[in-house]
Design a protein around this motif. Structure first.
Motif, PDB file in Angstrom:
ATOM      1  N   GLU A  48      -1.532  -5.541  -5.407  1.00 55.44           N
ATOM      2  CA  GLU A  48      -2.574  -5.068  -4.498  1.00 55.44           C
ATOM      3  C   GLU A  48      -2.232  -5.395  -3.049  1.00 55.44           C
ATOM      4  OE1 GLU A  48      -2.642  -7.828  -6.112  1.00 55.44           O
ATOM      5  OE2 GLU A  48      -3.562  -9.374  -4.847  1.00 55.44           O
ATOM      6  N   THR A  49      -2.767  -4.604  -2.131  1.00 48.51           N
ATOM      7  CA  THR A  49      -2.614  -4.902  -0.702  1.00 48.51           C
ATOM      8  C   THR A  49      -3.678  -5.923  -0.298  1.00 48.51           C
ATOM      9  OG1 THR A  49      -4.160  -3.176  -0.057  1.00 48.51           O
ATOM     10  CG2 THR A  49      -1.832  -2.544  -0.204  1.00 48.51           C
ATOM     11  N   MET A  50      -3.546  -6.455   0.901  1.00 45.79           N
ATOM     12  CA  MET A  50      -4.548  -7.416   1.386  1.00 45.79           C
ATOM     13  C   MET A  50      -5.919  -6.756   1.485  1.00 45.79           C
ATOM     14  SD  MET A  50      -5.528 -10.296   2.179  1.00 45.79           S
ATOM     15  CE  MET A  50      -4.312 -11.544   2.590  1.00 45.79           C
ATOM     16  N   GLN A  51      -5.932  -5.511   1.952  1.00 45.12           N
ATOM     17  CA  GLN A  51      -7.224  -4.838   2.087  1.00 45.12           C
ATOM     18  C   GLN A  51      -7.902  -4.660   0.716  1.00 45.12           C
ATOM     19  OE1 GLN A  51      -7.195  -1.289   4.454  1.00 45.12           O
ATOM     20  NE2 GLN A  51      -9.296  -0.781   3.914  1.00 45.12           N
ATOM     21  N   GLU A  52      -7.107  -4.281  -0.266  1.00 45.91           N
ATOM     22  CA  GLU A  52      -7.657  -4.108  -1.619  1.00 45.91           C
ATOM     23  C   GLU A  52      -8.170  -5.443  -2.161  1.00 45.91           C
ATOM     24  OE1 GLU A  52      -4.779  -0.321  -2.816  1.00 45.91           O
ATOM     25  OE2 GLU A  52      -4.086  -2.369  -3.156  1.00 45.91           O
ATOM     26  N   SER A 104       6.728  -2.009  -3.844  1.00 44.38           N
ATOM     27  CA  SER A 104       5.720  -1.578  -2.861  1.00 44.38           C
ATOM     28  C   SER A 104       6.361  -0.971  -1.619  1.00 44.38           C
ATOM     29  CB  SER A 104       4.809  -2.742  -2.470  1.00 44.38           C
ATOM     30  OG  SER A 104       5.577  -3.765  -1.887  1.00 44.38           O
ATOM     31  N   GLU A 105       7.583  -1.416  -1.310  1.00 48.25           N
ATOM     32  CA  GLU A 105       8.243  -0.830  -0.141  1.00 48.25           C
ATOM     33  C   GLU A 105       8.589   0.639  -0.391  1.00 48.25           C
ATOM     34  OE1 GLU A 105      11.212  -3.878   0.224  1.00 48.25           O
ATOM     35  OE2 GLU A 105       9.653  -5.280   0.878  1.00 48.25           O
ATOM     36  N   ARG A 106       8.840   1.001  -1.639  1.00 47.42           N
ATOM     37  CA  ARG A 106       9.091   2.411  -1.969  1.00 47.42           C
ATOM     38  C   ARG A 106       7.766   3.164  -2.126  1.00 47.42           C
ATOM     39  NH1 ARG A 106      14.018   3.955  -2.118  1.00 47.42           N
ATOM     40  NH2 ARG A 106      13.258   5.985  -2.764  1.00 47.42           N
ATOM     41  N   THR A 150       5.255   3.711 -19.405  1.00 49.55           N
ATOM     42  CA  THR A 150       5.338   4.683 -20.502  1.00 49.55           C
ATOM     43  C   THR A 150       4.580   4.116 -21.715  1.00 49.55           C
ATOM     44  OG1 THR A 150       7.441   3.625 -21.059  1.00 49.55           O
ATOM     45  CG2 THR A 150       7.551   5.690 -19.826  1.00 49.55           C
ATOM     46  N   ASP A 151       4.289   4.980 -22.681  1.00 47.03           N
ATOM     47  CA  ASP A 151       3.491   4.559 -23.839  1.00 47.03           C
ATOM     48  C   ASP A 151       4.173   3.426 -24.626  1.00 47.03           C
ATOM     49  OD1 ASP A 151       1.722   6.443 -23.059  1.00 47.03           O
ATOM     50  OD2 ASP A 151       2.188   7.886 -24.644  1.00 47.03           O
ATOM     51  N   GLY A 152       5.488   3.544 -24.770  1.00 43.53           N
ATOM     52  CA  GLY A 152       6.190   2.511 -25.559  1.00 43.53           C
ATOM     53  C   GLY A 152       6.937   1.536 -24.675  1.00 43.53           C
ATOM     54  N   PHE A 153       6.415   1.282 -23.488  1.00 45.65           N
ATOM     55  CA  PHE A 153       7.131   0.467 -22.486  1.00 45.65           C
ATOM     56  C   PHE A 153       7.594  -0.874 -23.063  1.00 45.65           C
ATOM     57  CE2 PHE A 153       7.168  -2.522 -18.860  1.00 45.65           C
ATOM     58  CZ  PHE A 153       8.057  -1.852 -18.036  1.00 45.65           C
ATOM     59  N   SER A 154       8.885  -1.159 -22.864  1.00 43.29           N
ATOM     60  CA  SER A 154       9.386  -2.453 -23.337  1.00 43.29           C
ATOM     61  C   SER A 154      10.269  -3.094 -22.276  1.00 43.29           C
ATOM     62  CB  SER A 154      10.159  -2.272 -24.644  1.00 43.29           C
ATOM     63  OG  SER A 154      11.282  -1.450 -24.400  1.00 43.29           O
ATOM     64  N   GLY A 155       9.961  -2.773 -21.017  1.00 37.98           N
ATOM     65  CA  GLY A 155      10.729  -3.354 -19.917  1.00 37.98           C
ATOM     66  C   GLY A 155      10.081  -4.622 -19.402  1.00 37.98           C
ATOM     67  N   VAL A 156      10.075  -4.750 -18.082  1.00 35.32           N
ATOM     68  CA  VAL A 156       9.579  -5.948 -17.405  1.00 35.32           C
ATOM     69  C   VAL A 156       8.543  -5.498 -16.382  1.00 35.32           C
ATOM     70  CG1 VAL A 156      10.284  -7.854 -15.891  1.00 35.32           C
ATOM     71  CG2 VAL A 156      11.837  -7.066 -17.695  1.00 35.32           C
ATOM     72  N   LEU A 157       7.469  -6.276 -16.262  1.00 33.44           N
ATOM     73  CA  LEU A 157       6.446  -5.977 -15.256  1.00 33.44           C
ATOM     74  C   LEU A 157       6.551  -7.043 -14.170  1.00 33.44           C
ATOM     75  CD1 LEU A 157       3.989  -4.039 -14.795  1.00 33.44           C
ATOM     76  CD2 LEU A 157       2.565  -5.837 -15.797  1.00 33.44           C
ATOM     77  N   ALA A 158       6.580  -6.615 -12.913  1.00 30.69           N
ATOM     78  CA  ALA A 158       6.647  -7.587 -11.812  1.00 30.69           C
ATOM     79  C   ALA A 158       5.373  -7.493 -10.994  1.00 30.69           C
ATOM     80  CB  ALA A 158       7.870  -7.329 -10.941  1.00 30.69           C
ATOM     81  N   TYR A 159       4.606  -8.579 -10.991  1.00 32.08           N
ATOM     82  CA  TYR A 159       3.393  -8.613 -10.171  1.00 32.08           C
ATOM     83  C   TYR A 159       3.757  -9.121  -8.787  1.00 32.08           C
ATOM     84  CZ  TYR A 159      -0.953 -10.226  -8.119  1.00 32.08           C
ATOM     85  OH  TYR A 159      -1.994 -10.441  -7.249  1.00 32.08           O
ATOM     86  N   GLU A 160       3.652  -8.229  -7.803  1.00 35.71           N
ATOM     87  CA  GLU A 160       3.958  -8.596  -6.432  1.00 35.71           C
ATOM     88  C   GLU A 160       2.784  -8.218  -5.542  1.00 35.71           C
ATOM     89  OE1 GLU A 160       8.472  -8.846  -5.613  1.00 35.71           O
ATOM     90  OE2 GLU A 160       7.755  -6.861  -5.102  1.00 35.71           O
ATOM     91  N   PRO A 161       1.905  -9.184  -5.248  1.00 37.33           N
ATOM     92  CA  PRO A 161       0.844  -8.865  -4.288  1.00 37.33           C
ATOM     93  C   PRO A 161       1.509  -8.450  -2.970  1.00 37.33           C
ATOM     94  CG  PRO A 161       0.695 -11.162  -5.082  1.00 37.33           C
ATOM     95  CD  PRO A 161       1.957 -10.586  -5.625  1.00 37.33           C
ATOM     96  N   VAL A 162       1.161  -7.290  -2.472  1.00 35.61           N
ATOM     97  CA  VAL A 162       1.868  -6.755  -1.298  1.00 35.61           C
ATOM     98  C   VAL A 162       1.739  -7.721  -0.118  1.00 35.61           C
ATOM     99  CG1 VAL A 162       2.026  -4.765   0.259  1.00 35.61           C
ATOM    100  CG2 VAL A 162       1.464  -4.415  -2.152  1.00 35.61           C
TER     101      VAL A 162
END
Ligand SMILES: O=C[C@H](O)COP(=O)(O)O
Length: 271
Positions: free
Chosen positions: A141-145, A108-110, A164-176
């Protein structure tokens, strides 16, 4: 595995050092983490993501720890092309050449400070995958969202657009709103969000067989870690400020072991 329980994938504990660390401090921190990691349970993996300037020296320390070390190297961003006239940028290929294995994308910082869009992040994911790196894609999501009740829509848009369609990486959920705030979402809410993300991944990747670990990030501390890791389906955590002290980071890593949780293993982290 015959007839018994399928073992979970190791949990990932990722340290995002952000823009912190001159050579001496970084070297000391990486050495202390590598040494402490030797006694971690074998179902935990650590990823150190120093600034670009310290990648090489941290890589040397990880290498010196030997092939059995559970620590590996990550970066905090990459460019979406492999080379070219892009002053100041670093390609995924260059990172791989340095021994980097993971790359954080779409933090989110980027997104906020550099105007990174889902479309751009997806291009970076493609570049990382092409270079053989494992992308760790951040969404949240941001606080406002959140206050406007738009969390589900925001996360769905980010999952749809960034992966990507065949994504096989890692997902990081970071509420802003949780990053650097000292606050983590209530655990039942976090559990519901993980389940939502699992469903969004199934729909985005068009399969029920999801093998994308979902991490949580935002004010993870040693004190909060046991509660956060009580969610059996959590694939790991993305740690900011607490990763800058070896002792705190290692305490979080110790709490990540499935051996310490009484929760049933469930979700997408079973191989
Ligand atoms: O990438 C890490 C996250 O931004 C979390 O940072 P934090 O642990 O300092 O809240």
């Amino acid at each position: 595995m015959q007839g018994g329980k399928v073992p979970p994938l190791p949990r990932l504990v990722v340290g995002n050092w952000k823009m912190h660390g001159l050579r001496e401090q970084s070297t000391r921190l990486a050495r202390a983490v590598a040494e402490g990691a030797q006694s971690l349970p074998d179902d935990v993996r650590l990823v150190l993501c120093p600034p670009f300037t310290q990648l090489s020296s941290v890589h040397g320390i990880i290498n010196a720890a030997g092939p059995e070390t559970p620590v590996c190297l990550g970066a905090q961003d990459c460019h979406m092309t492999s080379s070219g006239a892009h002053t100041g940028d670093i390609s995924a290929e260059m990172l791989a050449d340095l021994g980097v294995r993971y790359v954080i994308l779409g933090h989110s910082e980027r997104r906020q400070a550099h105007g990174e869009t889902d479309a751009l992040i997806r291009q970076k994911v493609e570049a990382a995958e092409a270079a053989g790196l494992v992308p760790i894609v951040c969404i949240g999501e941001t606080m406002q969202e959140r206050l406007e009740g738009r969390t589900t829509t925001v996360l769905a848009t980010q999952v749809e657009g960034s992966l990507t369609d065949g994504f096989s990486g890692v997902l990081a959920y970071e509420p802003v709103w949780a990053i650097g705030s000292g606050t983590v979402p209530p655990i039942d809410e976090l559990e519901r969000t993980l389940s939502l993300l699992h469903g969004l991944l199934q729909s985005r990747l068009k399969t029920d067989d999801i093998r994308v670990p979902i991490l949580y990030g935002g004010s993870v501390t040693p004190a909060q870690a046991p509660t956060i890791f009580s969610i059996g389906s959590l694939g790991g955590v993305l740690v900011g400020s607490a990763s800058l002290e070896a002792e705190r980071f290692l305490r979080i890593a110790e709490a990540a072991s499935f051996r310490l949780t009484s929760q049933p293993l469930s979700g997408p982290y079973r191989s």
